[in-house]
Write a protein that holds these residues in place. Structure first.
Motif, short mmCIF file in Angstrom:
data_model
loop_
_atom_site.label_atom_id
_atom_site.label_comp_id
_atom_site.label_asym_id
_atom_site.label_seq_id
_atom_site.Cartn_x
_atom_site.Cartn_y
_atom_site.Cartn_z
N THR A 26 87.00 63.16 48.15
CA THR A 26 86.27 62.69 49.33
C THR A 26 86.66 61.26 49.67
O THR A 26 87.03 60.49 48.80
N PHE A 27 86.57 60.95 50.93
CA PHE A 27 86.91 59.63 51.44
C PHE A 27 88.33 59.19 51.07
O PHE A 27 88.55 58.09 50.58
N SER A 51 80.23 55.58 52.67
CA SER A 51 79.56 56.81 52.29
C SER A 51 78.10 56.75 52.67
O SER A 51 77.32 56.03 52.05
N GLU A 106 76.76 62.16 51.89
CA GLU A 106 76.68 62.32 50.43
C GLU A 106 75.93 63.61 50.08
O GLU A 106 76.34 64.36 49.22
#
Ligand SMILES: [Zn+2]
Length: 166
Positions: free
Chosen positions: A95-96, A141, A146
């Motif tokens: 993620t990210f 985030s 999340e």
């Protein structure tokens, strides 16, 4: 710049914009071209991508090995179809790591470098920020995202949708 570590790459049909966005959030290299009608593109420079389509006639015509025929309407259910079809594991997800808008790899940026560029409450409550060198967007985030990522991770682990997925 570090690559995202997984090698699954996608191209999404024009109707699958939200799914494409989620695949990028999870770190998968995903082309999404809203103006291009459903057709298997062969990118000779990068090799083949897995084509995500909702168009049955395309799914029948094309080589099913490189294609996933998406049947659900809801983006999370569509993501579930992709995860199950490819047996994607938690370790495949980063993620990210990718810009949601540009699909390029993003990099971590120092907290001091983003002061004044993000809302104060965001700056005060977050330690980690990422930036895209192409569009200069800054990512952090958020609690909503999340929560969604947690749901997706559970989905991968247990193979079923937990409550609260909607
Ligand atoms: Zn970008």
């Amino acid at each position: 710049m570090q690559d995202s570590g997984n090698n699954l790459r996608f191209i999404a049909e024009s109707t699958l914009g939200k799914l494409a966005k989620w695949l990028r959030i999870l770190g998968f290299d995903t082309l999404y071209e809203p103006h291009v009608p459903g057709r298997e593109p062969v990118d000779t420079r990068e090799g083949r991508r897995i084509f995500l389509t909702r168009t049955k006639r395309v799914a029948i015509r094309e080589d099913s090995h490189n294609l996933i025929f998406i049947t659900s309407n809801h983006p999370f259910d569509q993501l579930k179809e992709v995860i199950q079809a490819l047996e994607i594991k938690a370790e495949d997800i980063q993620t990210f790591s990718r810009c949601i808008r540009c699909n390029t790899t993003i990099r971590e940026i120092g907290r001091n470098d983003v002061q004044g560029k993000v809302p104060d409450y965001v700056w005060e409550s977050h330690d980690t920020f990422h930036t895209c060198d192409q569009c200069r967007r800054i990512f952090w985030s958020g609690s909503h995202i999340e929560h969604s990522i947690e749901i997706i991770k559970r989905l991968i682990k247990f193979g079923s949708s937990p409550k609260g997925l909607e």
